[in-house]
Design an enzyme around this catalytic site. Sequence first.
Site, mmCIF file in Angstrom:
data_model
loop_
_atom_site.group_PDB
_atom_site.id
_atom_site.type_symbol
_atom_site.label_atom_id
_atom_site.label_comp_id
_atom_site.label_asym_id
_atom_site.label_seq_id
_atom_site.Cartn_x
_atom_site.Cartn_y
_atom_site.Cartn_z
ATOM 1 N N HIS A 30 0.849 -1.191 0.000
ATOM 2 C CA HIS A 30 0.000 0.000 0.000
ATOM 3 C C HIS A 30 0.888 1.245 0.000
ATOM 4 C CE1 HIS A 30 -3.599 2.365 0.775
ATOM 5 N NE2 HIS A 30 -2.898 3.037 1.676
ATOM 6 N N VAL A 74 -10.140 -3.093 5.146
ATOM 7 C CA VAL A 74 -9.201 -2.597 4.136
ATOM 8 C C VAL A 74 -7.948 -1.981 4.770
ATOM 9 C CG1 VAL A 74 -8.914 -0.884 2.289
ATOM 10 C CG2 VAL A 74 -11.024 -2.199 2.454
HETATM 11 C C1 GRF Z 1 1.259 0.533 -5.928
HETATM 12 O O1 GRF Z 1 1.551 1.875 -5.655
HETATM 13 C C2 GRF Z 1 0.700 -0.164 -4.735
HETATM 14 O O2 GRF Z 1 1.156 0.350 -3.541
HETATM 15 C C3 GRF Z 1 -0.778 0.093 -4.881
HETATM 16 O O3 GRF Z 1 -1.027 0.032 -6.254
HETATM 17 C C4 GRF Z 1 0.152 0.396 -6.957
HETATM 18 C C5 GRF Z 1 0.435 -0.707 -7.944
HETATM 19 O O4 GRF Z 1 1.512 -0.379 -8.779
HETATM 20 N N1 GRF Z 1 -1.535 -0.859 -4.115
HETATM 21 P P1 GRF Z 1 2.024 -1.411 -9.874
HETATM 22 O O5 GRF Z 1 0.810 -1.871 -10.661
HETATM 23 O O6 GRF Z 1 2.679 -2.551 -9.158
HETATM 24 O O7 GRF Z 1 2.984 -0.658 -10.725
#
Ligand code: GRF
Length: 228
Positions: A136, A171
């Site tokens: 996250h 969540v």
């Molecule tokens: C990331 O910033 C993650 O923290 C969030 O969604 C984004 C996904 O990035 N949950 P990616 O698709 O891995 O480039």
Amino acid sequence: MSDNSASVDTPSLVSPSVYPSFFGDGTPLKLGVMASGNGSNFEAVAEAIAQQQLNAQIQVLIYNNPGAKAAARAEKCGVPAILLNHRDFNSREELDQKIVETLQQYQVEWVIMAGWMRVVTQVLVDAFPDRIINIHPSLLPSFKGINAVEQALNTGVKITGCTVHLVSVEVDSGKILLQAAVPILPDDTLETLHARIQVQEHKILPQAIAICQRSHFLGTGEEVASQC
Ligand code: GRF
């Protein structure tokens, strides 16, 4: 190999891993990855495996948005990419049931939510108790939910970051495994800040999986919850 290294890194603080040098020498941990979009975190995990920093193998990628770049990244790595489009299901539970069946079909042991933009249900959590982790883009418990980077920018905090945590039904609320802090610079935009947070995400997600791997070989996933 990817756009993962394109962003500028800045001084950051990463929470200590309990087992920083652990590399399981047994059977590779069987991972299932869930992603909705770009898939740079999927690729960071695949890269850590390729670099032998992580003794694991990605059994399957599940994605929910047709055209998600994550699917192309998986195919490039030889990982089966399965589309489970949430629009084709009548409820979150129905989608999660199909996800569980797919993960079990691929003999997945640990589930990595790497940019999975759907709320999960008890159906998924119960099938992999204490064996699902999520990345996250904030220092939880601050800025839960969507638009976490924007929330941090708008609130005016000076430091934000990213968190890897165990997944519970509530969540962004499970046990925290690892965090990295990222300073917010005066000229930051959503894009520049998120890019720097992602540099850290790509480091701590594979590290957190290594922590899970150690607990996996020691016993049950519950141990990870008590040791971190
Ligand atoms: C990331 O910033 C993650 O923290 C969030 O969604 C984004 C996904 O990035 N949950 P990616 O698709 O891995 O480039």
